[in-house]
Design a protein around this motif. Structure first.
Motif, PDB file in Angstrom:
ATOM      1  N   VAL A 212      10.543  -2.427  -4.163  1.00  0.00           N
ATOM      2  CA  VAL A 212       9.714  -2.883  -3.047  1.00  0.00           C
ATOM      3  C   VAL A 212       8.750  -3.933  -3.577  1.00  0.00           C
ATOM      4  CG1 VAL A 212       9.820  -0.675  -1.799  1.00  0.00           C
ATOM      5  CG2 VAL A 212       7.941  -1.114  -3.396  1.00  0.00           C
ATOM      6  N   HIS A 213       8.100  -4.642  -2.678  1.00  0.00           N
ATOM      7  CA  HIS A 213       7.031  -5.556  -3.089  1.00  0.00           C
ATOM      8  C   HIS A 213       5.915  -5.488  -2.060  1.00  0.00           C
ATOM      9  CE1 HIS A 213       7.393  -8.991  -0.208  1.00  0.00           C
ATOM     10  NE2 HIS A 213       8.636  -8.540  -0.078  1.00  0.00           N
ATOM     11  N   ASP A 214       4.725  -5.895  -2.478  1.00  0.00           N
ATOM     12  CA  ASP A 214       3.570  -5.870  -1.579  1.00  0.00           C
ATOM     13  C   ASP A 214       3.028  -7.268  -1.302  1.00  0.00           C
ATOM     14  OD1 ASP A 214       2.380  -6.548  -3.967  1.00  0.00           O
ATOM     15  OD2 ASP A 214       1.090  -4.782  -4.099  1.00  0.00           O
ATOM     16  N   GLY A 215       3.845  -8.271  -1.594  1.00  0.00           N
ATOM     17  CA  GLY A 215       3.411  -9.650  -1.408  1.00  0.00           C
ATOM     18  C   GLY A 215       2.803 -10.256  -2.647  1.00  0.00           C
ATOM     19  N   THR A 216       2.443  -9.414  -3.614  1.00  0.00           N
ATOM     20  CA  THR A 216       1.854  -9.885  -4.867  1.00  0.00           C
ATOM     21  C   THR A 216       2.642  -9.418  -6.074  1.00  0.00           C
ATOM     22  OG1 THR A 216      -0.370  -9.875  -3.879  1.00  0.00           O
ATOM     23  CG2 THR A 216      -0.231  -9.900  -6.281  1.00  0.00           C
ATOM     24  N   SER A 217       3.032  -8.151  -6.063  1.00  0.00           N
ATOM     25  CA  SER A 217       3.764  -7.556  -7.179  1.00  0.00           C
ATOM     26  C   SER A 217       5.060  -6.933  -6.680  1.00  0.00           C
ATOM     27  CB  SER A 217       2.907  -6.484  -7.867  1.00  0.00           C
ATOM     28  OG  SER A 217       1.721  -7.046  -8.409  1.00  0.00           O
TER      29      SER A 217
ATOM     30  N   GLY B 179       0.794  -1.228   0.000  1.00  0.00           N
ATOM     31  CA  GLY B 179       0.000   0.000   0.000  1.00  0.00           C
ATOM     32  C   GLY B 179       0.818   1.266   0.000  1.00  0.00           C
ATOM     33  N   THR B 180       2.064   1.209  -0.507  1.00  0.00           N
ATOM     34  CA  THR B 180       2.942   2.369  -0.463  1.00  0.00           C
ATOM     35  C   THR B 180       3.088   3.061  -1.811  1.00  0.00           C
ATOM     36  OG1 THR B 180       4.238   1.318   1.302  1.00  0.00           O
ATOM     37  CG2 THR B 180       5.274   3.150   0.141  1.00  0.00           C
ATOM     38  N   ILE B 181       3.130   2.288  -2.901  1.00  0.00           N
ATOM     39  CA  ILE B 181       3.489   2.825  -4.212  1.00  0.00           C
ATOM     40  C   ILE B 181       2.269   2.956  -5.119  1.00  0.00           C
ATOM     41  CG2 ILE B 181       4.929   2.508  -6.243  1.00  0.00           C
ATOM     42  CD1 ILE B 181       6.427   3.087  -3.610  1.00  0.00           C
TER      43      ILE B 181
ATOM     44  N   TRP C 264       8.365   7.318  -3.059  1.00  0.00           N
ATOM     45  CA  TRP C 264       9.574   6.514  -2.853  1.00  0.00           C
ATOM     46  C   TRP C 264      10.570   7.220  -1.934  1.00  0.00           C
ATOM     47  CZ3 TRP C 264      10.510   1.676  -5.075  1.00  0.00           C
ATOM     48  CH2 TRP C 264       9.599   1.251  -6.046  1.00  0.00           C
ATOM     49  N   THR C 265      10.220   8.405  -1.450  1.00  0.00           N
ATOM     50  CA  THR C 265      11.177   9.224  -0.706  1.00  0.00           C
ATOM     51  C   THR C 265      11.771   8.505   0.495  1.00  0.00           C
ATOM     52  OG1 THR C 265       9.979  11.225  -1.384  1.00  0.00           O
ATOM     53  CG2 THR C 265      11.489  11.416   0.489  1.00  0.00           C
ATOM     54  N   ASP C 266      10.951   7.782   1.240  1.00  0.00           N
ATOM     55  CA  ASP C 266      11.411   7.123   2.470  1.00  0.00           C
ATOM     56  C   ASP C 266      11.946   5.718   2.241  1.00  0.00           C
ATOM     57  OD1 ASP C 266      10.679   9.383   3.927  1.00  0.00           O
ATOM     58  OD2 ASP C 266       8.629   8.660   4.219  1.00  0.00           O
ATOM     59  N   ILE C 267      12.054   5.321   0.981  1.00  0.00           N
ATOM     60  CA  ILE C 267      12.542   3.981   0.655  1.00  0.00           C
ATOM     61  C   ILE C 267      14.001   4.074   0.218  1.00  0.00           C
ATOM     62  CG2 ILE C 267      12.273   1.998  -0.870  1.00  0.00           C
ATOM     63  CD1 ILE C 267       9.285   2.690  -1.015  1.00  0.00           C
ATOM     64  N   GLU C 268      14.854   3.303   0.860  1.00  0.00           N
ATOM     65  CA  GLU C 268      16.275   3.335   0.533  1.00  0.00           C
ATOM     66  C   GLU C 268      16.531   2.657  -0.812  1.00  0.00           C
ATOM     67  OE1 GLU C 268      18.690   1.748   3.593  1.00  0.00           O
ATOM     68  OE2 GLU C 268      17.994   3.151   5.133  1.00  0.00           O
TER      69      GLU C 268
END
Length: 437
Positions: free
Chosen positions: A158-163, A115-117, A126-130
């Motif tokens: 990143v992934h969400d468990g599906t994509s 639920g982030t992207i 994406w700012t807080d993602i390294e």
């Protein structure tokens, strides 16, 4: 060090597309001739193809002006013979033994961020993602002196468990020329499929164009996603669509975000197509969008807004992509990602340096070998949640214990120090059953 095409040297040669075929109809003689020779002299023809919107349509070859196949084959053969010494070098022939000193410590980690992207080409979410930072060196000559001058490339995942989601972020002055892909930036992702597939030579199968098949090159498969933005509107989604997927191939007639597989630079095909025929199960599993930080309009562009901004403005390009961790592929044309597992990938970047149109082999790469891609568990997220729940339960239990302890303390104090109304009764009186008044 020279690479015959370490990665995607042939992305812009005409490749087989799925089209209606008559029974027993084979690949056209002209297509096979072009596929076999792939001369650098044909690059201009390819550029014309890229400038023609019909080139995004799998049926475009059948709607182009027809010429004699025999004449075309003879002309191409004559051209090949006349420029053979040059063509061999630029057509994936190395000048020496391949050697590489990759950055072995660099990895790309796809953390669990559900639920982030939002897939829109923007980099705000994406700012807080390294991410991992890479120097961009020419794939054919990875010399530090020839590094891309715009800066480093940052790769995030990143992934969400599906994509699984990817963001490619690279600084560069804005350039865009509608319908002319070599005058616009372009990117590609490549993933290992077969266990023997090497980064070098896009899988590394030794078979030639006429002998490479899924049997002779088994184990050398690589998965490629290529996005050429010459016909793509910023912020709009491209890639898999009902029309091309309905025809059983990995093409994209609208924005050229295509899904490919390869065994070597000479043997590269759109998903669902191949040297022995087409497979109707082929799909384009990718979607993506692009953006540039110089854009001032955020409500949405349309094609009539092209070129969308003034050339030369300083800023950052963002390329954002997504595809399922697992696909419906059953013919070894897609990489499959596993949560908790590690895959191998690379990234290529084309840019019209100094305004000069780029060519197929003129791309930059993030490394001269595979870069590990780790699809992490949701452990960090789950551990944090479990720790929070455990902490809450501990607090509640401690509070209850404190209340009980307080009550017991009050009761004991009352019994010890409370008022005493009963007088002392000698044991003799108790035994005799008498009570003095």
């Amino acid at each position: 060090m020279f690479v015959s095409l370490a990665f995607v040297h042939a992305l812009f040669r005409p490749f087989p597309q799925r089209r209606p075929k008559k029974p027993h109809e084979s690949q056209s003689t002209l297509s096979r001739c072009i596929s076999s020779y792939r001369l650098e002299a044909i690059q201009e023809c390819i550029a014309v193809r890229d400038r023609d919107p019909r080139s995004l349509d799998p049926f475009a070859r059948d709607t182009m002006p027809r010429i004699s196949l025999a004449a075309a084959a003879a002309a191409l053969l004559l051209l090949h013979l006349s420029v053979a010494p040059i063509a061999r070098v630029s057509s994936h022939q190395e000048s020496g033994e391949w050697s590489c000193e990759p950055e072995s410590e660099v990895r790309i980690e796809a953390g669990f961020k559900p639920g982030t992207i939002t897939l829109d080409g923007h980099g705000d979410d994406w700012t807080d993602i390294e991410g991992s930072e890479f120097s961009l060196l020419p794939a054919l000559d990875p010399d530090d002196d020839k590094e891309y001058g715009g800066g480093k490339m940052i790769v995030k995942a990143v992934h969400d468990g599906t994509s699984v989601f990817f963001l490619l972020q690279v600084d560069g002055s804005y350039v865009y020329s509608k319908g002319e892909s070599p005058k616009c930036p372009s990117v590609a992702l490549m993933f290992q499929i077969g266990e023997s597939a090497s980064y070098h030579n896009m899988g590394g199968c030794k078979e030639g164009t006429d002998t490479c098949t899924n049997k002779t090159c088994k184990g050398h498969e690589v998965d490629i996603m290529h996005f050429s933005i010459g016909n793509a509107i910023p912020g709009r989604l491209y890639g898999g669509n009902p029309i091309d997927n309905g025809e059983g191939n990995g093409g994209d007639r609208f924005g050229h975000l295509v899904d490919l597989y390869s065994w070597s630079p000479h043997c590269r095909y759109i998903d669902g197509t191949g040297p022995t025929g087409n497979d109707s199960s082929g799909l384009n599993d990718w979607n993506g969008a692009w953006w540039h930080s110089s854009f001032t309009v955020h409500s949405g562009f349309v094609e009539e807004d092209s070129p969308y901004a003034s050339d030369g403005q300083k800023g950052t390009y963002y390329f954002e992509f997504c595809r399922p961790l697992r696909t419906m592929d059953r013919i070894q044309q897609d990489a499959q990602f596993t949560i908790g597992g590690s895959s191998k990938m690379s990234v290529a970047f084309w840019y019209p340096v100094n305004g000069n149109p780029w060519h197929g082999s003129g791309h930059f790469s993030i490394n001269c070998d595979w870069v590990p891609l780790d699809i992490s568990f949701g452990g960090l997220f789950l551990t944090k949640t479990a720790s929070q729940s455990s902490w809450d339960a501990t607090i509640a239990f401690s509070l209850l214990l404190s209340v009980v302890s307080l009550c017991l303390s009050v009761f004991v104090m009352y019994r010890v120090f409370g008022p005493r109304n009963d007088r002392y009764k000698p044991m003799e009186e108790v035994a005799l059953g008498t009570i003095a008044s």
